[in-house]
Design an enzyme around this catalytic site. Sequence first.
Site, short mmCIF file in Angstrom:
data_model
loop_
_atom_site.label_atom_id
_atom_site.label_comp_id
_atom_site.label_asym_id
_atom_site.label_seq_id
_atom_site.Cartn_x
_atom_site.Cartn_y
_atom_site.Cartn_z
N HIS A 128 1.17 -1.34 -0.20
CA HIS A 128 -0.01 0.04 -0.04
C HIS A 128 1.01 1.07 -0.13
CE1 HIS A 128 -3.59 2.37 0.39
NE2 HIS A 128 -3.88 2.04 1.40
N GLN A 131 -0.48 5.07 0.75
CA GLN A 131 -0.61 5.14 2.42
C GLN A 131 0.86 5.44 3.01
OE1 GLN A 131 -3.56 5.01 4.38
NE2 GLN A 131 -2.30 6.00 5.79
N ASP A 218 -2.85 -1.91 12.23
CA ASP A 218 -3.75 -1.97 11.27
C ASP A 218 -4.61 -3.13 11.50
OD1 ASP A 218 -5.30 -1.94 8.63
OD2 ASP A 218 -3.46 -2.64 7.51
N CYS A 258 -3.57 3.39 9.42
CA CYS A 258 -4.11 3.71 8.15
C CYS A 258 -5.68 3.84 7.75
CB CYS A 258 -3.61 2.90 6.89
SG CYS A 258 -4.37 1.10 7.04
N ARG A 286 -3.03 12.09 2.93
CA ARG A 286 -3.46 11.19 1.79
C ARG A 286 -3.66 12.01 0.63
NH1 ARG A 286 -5.18 5.71 1.93
NH2 ARG A 286 -4.68 5.82 -0.16
N1 CP Z 1 -6.32 3.59 4.33
C1 CP Z 1 -7.08 3.51 3.23
O1 CP Z 1 -6.44 3.06 2.16
O2 CP Z 1 -8.34 3.66 3.40
P1 CP Z 1 -9.51 3.08 2.29
O3 CP Z 1 -9.69 1.61 2.33
O4 CP Z 1 -10.80 3.95 2.67
O5 CP Z 1 -9.12 3.77 0.89
N1 NVA Z 2 -4.37 -3.76 5.56
C1 NVA Z 2 -6.00 -3.27 5.26
C2 NVA Z 2 -5.55 -1.85 4.73
C3 NVA Z 2 -6.94 -1.07 4.31
C4 NVA Z 2 -6.51 0.28 3.97
C5 NVA Z 2 -6.68 -4.04 3.95
O1 NVA Z 2 -5.78 -4.54 3.07
O2 NVA Z 2 -7.78 -4.23 4.11
#
Ligand code: CP
Ligand code: NVA
Length: 299
Positions: A128, A131, A218, A258, A286
């Site tokens: 990600h 983020q 997370d 996040c 973001r």
């Molecule tokens: N942190 C993040 O990516 O949030 P969303 O899943 O809401 O985009």
């Molecule tokens: N680890 C989480 C992050 C969400 C922004 C997922 O992948 O669902």
Amino acid sequence: MGKRDLLSFDDLSRQDCLDLLDLAARMKAGSYRDLPLEGKTLAMIFAKSSTRTRVSFEVGTQQLGGHALFLSSRDIQLGRGEPIKDMARVLSRYVNGIMIRTFAQSDVEDLAQFASVPVINGLTDLLHPCQLLADLLTIKESLGTLDGRVVAWIGDGNNMANSWIEAAGLLGFELRLACPEGYEPDHTIFEKGARRTKLMITEDPEEAIAGADVVNTDVWASMGQEEEAEHRKKAFAGYCVNAALMADAAPNAIVLHCLPAHRGEEISDEVLEGPQSRVWDEAENRLHAQKALLARLMG
Ligand code: CP
Ligand code: NVA
């Protein structure tokens, strides 16, 4: 120069990353008035849910003078099996950049290989990176610098943990991860990170958090892991970032998440809502970090 993508932090040099963070800070401060995306369109493909990524990319594109298209994978032919390599070439004839949130990192790599426009990874099961740009900006804002900072990761060795390892390797800060057995981060990413910076992994959250300047967690079950949620709750018992655990961090430590958060699981309500939490700034960042990225890749 060919097109540039952001599939992982491997696409950035240390200087690229620092420049992006500086530009993001300038944009946040309000002094940036350029419209580098004027007349340009960003396609945003989502195979998973999103609040922050969707809204921040759409608003950010518009603030830079461009237009963003929301494409749910359920509604486009991708969801009916049209090959990614075909979609990549078709979209490239219409739009100036593609952001994608999906499951397999290899799908994002295929998209980037066949697209002639920049491709941005808006989250995969593996990484990600967008983020992370926001998280690094938040640390710089709150603590002044990343240099010499110790970052602790408490919980799942998931996409966020992997991106933290890549960021630590690129910028050279110390990262300590506490993950239950069987939920460690990606082995290849960890090995590469360990060759570049001080990385530590333990099953003991107290060991990872001791004296840390930044504490991160997370969800225990990421998108796509919903059926594992009950099993994971048992495996992650003891990995809640709560006041008792925070007592071991540096006194001025900040807390990042996040979002979305599950209060009472990976983080307590008290910590998430408390004075050390920077999660709302982090979510705001973001927007600024991605605007900097869009300006660099598509401007
Ligand atoms: N942190 C993040 O990516 O949030 P969303 O899943 O809401 O985009
Ligand atoms: N680890 C989480 C992050 C969400 C922004 C997922 O992948 O669902």
